[in-house]
Design a protein around this motif. Structure first.
Motif, PDB file in Angstrom:
ATOM      1  N   ALA A  58     -40.346  72.228 -15.075  1.00 49.42           N
ATOM      2  CA  ALA A  58     -40.702  72.334 -16.497  1.00 49.42           C
ATOM      3  C   ALA A  58     -39.537  71.921 -17.385  1.00 49.42           C
ATOM      4  O   ALA A  58     -38.370  72.177 -17.072  1.00 49.42           O
ATOM      5  CB  ALA A  58     -41.118  73.760 -16.824  1.00 49.42           C
ATOM      6  N   ILE A  59     -39.875  71.265 -18.506  1.00 52.33           N
ATOM      7  CA  ILE A  59     -38.887  70.822 -19.491  1.00 52.33           C
ATOM      8  C   ILE A  59     -39.369  71.202 -20.879  1.00 52.33           C
ATOM      9  O   ILE A  59     -40.533  70.963 -21.227  1.00 52.33           O
ATOM     10  CB  ILE A  59     -38.690  69.300 -19.459  1.00 52.33           C
ATOM     11  CG1 ILE A  59     -38.260  68.818 -18.077  1.00 52.33           C
ATOM     12  CG2 ILE A  59     -37.657  68.876 -20.494  1.00 52.33           C
ATOM     13  CD1 ILE A  59     -38.271  67.304 -17.957  1.00 52.33           C
ATOM     14  N   THR A  60     -38.486  71.796 -21.673  1.00 51.90           N
ATOM     15  CA  THR A  60     -38.766  72.027 -23.090  1.00 51.90           C
ATOM     16  C   THR A  60     -37.742  71.241 -23.892  1.00 51.90           C
ATOM     17  O   THR A  60     -36.552  71.572 -23.898  1.00 51.90           O
ATOM     18  CB  THR A  60     -38.685  73.520 -23.454  1.00 51.90           C
ATOM     19  OG1 THR A  60     -39.606  74.264 -22.650  1.00 51.90           O
ATOM     20  CG2 THR A  60     -39.018  73.733 -24.930  1.00 51.90           C
ATOM     21  N   LEU A  61     -38.205  70.168 -24.549  1.00 54.60           N
ATOM     22  CA  LEU A  61     -37.319  69.328 -25.341  1.00 54.60           C
ATOM     23  C   LEU A  61     -37.261  69.836 -26.770  1.00 54.60           C
ATOM     24  O   LEU A  61     -38.252  70.315 -27.315  1.00 54.60           O
ATOM     25  CB  LEU A  61     -37.810  67.873 -25.316  1.00 54.60           C
ATOM     26  CG  LEU A  61     -37.924  67.215 -23.935  1.00 54.60           C
ATOM     27  CD1 LEU A  61     -38.447  65.793 -24.079  1.00 54.60           C
ATOM     28  CD2 LEU A  61     -36.583  67.217 -23.217  1.00 54.60           C
ATOM     29  N   ASN A  62     -36.104  69.705 -27.378  1.00 50.76           N
ATOM     30  CA  ASN A  62     -35.898  70.235 -28.722  1.00 50.76           C
ATOM     31  C   ASN A  62     -36.291  69.243 -29.802  1.00 50.76           C
ATOM     32  O   ASN A  62     -36.209  68.028 -29.622  1.00 50.76           O
ATOM     33  CB  ASN A  62     -34.429  70.596 -28.912  1.00 50.76           C
ATOM     34  CG  ASN A  62     -33.513  69.394 -28.733  1.00 50.76           C
ATOM     35  OD1 ASN A  62     -33.481  68.787 -27.673  1.00 50.76           O
ATOM     36  ND2 ASN A  62     -32.780  69.032 -29.767  1.00 50.76           N
ATOM     37  N   GLU A  63     -36.729  69.764 -30.957  1.00 49.36           N
ATOM     38  CA  GLU A  63     -36.894  68.940 -32.141  1.00 49.36           C
ATOM     39  C   GLU A  63     -35.498  68.598 -32.642  1.00 49.36           C
ATOM     40  O   GLU A  63     -34.642  69.463 -32.751  1.00 49.36           O
ATOM     41  CB  GLU A  63     -37.673  69.686 -33.223  1.00 49.36           C
ATOM     42  CG  GLU A  63     -37.976  68.873 -34.460  1.00 49.36           C
ATOM     43  CD  GLU A  63     -38.852  67.654 -34.170  1.00 49.36           C
ATOM     44  OE1 GLU A  63     -38.667  66.615 -34.833  1.00 49.36           O
ATOM     45  OE2 GLU A  63     -39.727  67.741 -33.276  1.00 49.36           O
ATOM     46  N   GLY A  64     -35.247  67.343 -32.911  1.00 45.40           N
ATOM     47  CA  GLY A  64     -33.907  66.878 -33.262  1.00 45.40           C
ATOM     48  C   GLY A  64     -33.373  65.908 -32.220  1.00 45.40           C
ATOM     49  O   GLY A  64     -32.483  65.110 -32.510  1.00 45.40           O
ATOM     50  N   LEU A  65     -33.957  65.960 -31.024  1.00 47.54           N
ATOM     51  CA  LEU A  65     -33.624  64.992 -29.980  1.00 47.54           C
ATOM     52  C   LEU A  65     -34.133  63.620 -30.401  1.00 47.54           C
ATOM     53  O   LEU A  65     -35.287  63.473 -30.792  1.00 47.54           O
ATOM     54  CB  LEU A  65     -34.276  65.416 -28.666  1.00 47.54           C
ATOM     55  CG  LEU A  65     -34.103  64.498 -27.458  1.00 47.54           C
ATOM     56  CD1 LEU A  65     -32.649  64.471 -27.010  1.00 47.54           C
ATOM     57  CD2 LEU A  65     -35.004  64.952 -26.316  1.00 47.54           C
TER      58      LEU A  65
END
Length: 231
Positions: A137-144
């Motif tokens: 699982a991956i949770t990418l951030n807003e701002g990336l």
């Protein structure tokens, strides 16, 4: 074992490289920099706590530390340098806000299972998490904004990934050979040049692309050669 006094602010390049019996390190609270290959090939190193004043982790600093299961990244470290934890035994990472760039192959070939990035991350470099076969699982951030080629490539257990609306630079090679991947979900508009157009089409995935109805740049029922659905 090594206990480094608080007066030490820098560990130079290759300082403990190849110390194959080194199992425990207590780092200086005043430490600011860990040099290139400083603990490379310390194959019995099981734990290290990076101090809060640290600002630099050098290239290959913990490469091949195969028993190192967890690492904490303090907020003063803006960039994790290339190959920093390559082929380490990392299963979990704790991040503080402040890290902006994850370098080339920084966590490649590790045992990491889940990734939750801090809000400060702006760039994931090429191959940063490639060949992490236990990744689920991956949770990418807003701002990336940037996900490099082959960032998550390899036979991972990853079945779904959500791409933040802030991401503008990414193409399909980010997920090369991710044969378990079923869905790539875009929160924002379609990135430009998503499809790889090189001379050899490398391990193209079979996933479905999902996008929001109001998003621009996508097409139905296919986009860049992938089936699409609105979500």
């Amino acid at each position: 074992s090594v206990e480094i006094p608080d007066s030490v602010t820098s560990i130079a390049d290759s300082a403990f490289e190849g110390c194959i019996s080194l199992a425990r390190v207590s780092l200086s609270q005043g430490l600011k920099s860990i040099g290139v290959s400083a603990f490379k090939d310390c194959i019995k190193l099981t734990a290290v706590k990076l101090p809060k004043n640290l600002t630099h982790i050098g290239r290959k600093a913990f490469m091949n530390c195969t028993l190192l299961k967890h690492i904490n990244i303090p907020k003063g470290v803006a960039e994790i340098d290339d190959y920093a934890f390559y082929y380490a035994g990392i299963e979990t990472i704790s991040w503080e806000e402040g890290v902006e760039i994850i370098g080339l192959y920084a966590f490649a070939f590790t045992n990491i299972q889940t990734i939750t990035l801090p809000k400060s991350i702006k760039e994931i470099s090429s191959n940063a998490f490639s060949n992490c076969i236990n990744l689920e699982a991956i949770t990418l951030n807003e701002g990336l904004t940037t996900i490099g080629n082959y960032s998550f490539s390899g036979e991972a257990k990853l079945t779904e990934i959500v791409i933040s609306a802030s991401v503008t630079q990414i193409n399909e090679l980010a997920f090369s050979e991710c044969t378990n991947l079923q869905a790539v979900k875009f929160e924002g508009n379609a990135p430009e040049e998503y499809q790889y157009e090189g001379p050899i089409h490398i391990a193209r995935g079979a996933y479905t692309v999902y996008y929001h109805e109001q998003a621009t740049g996508f097409s139905f029922p296919e986009w860049c050669g992938y089936p699409t659905e609105v979500w």
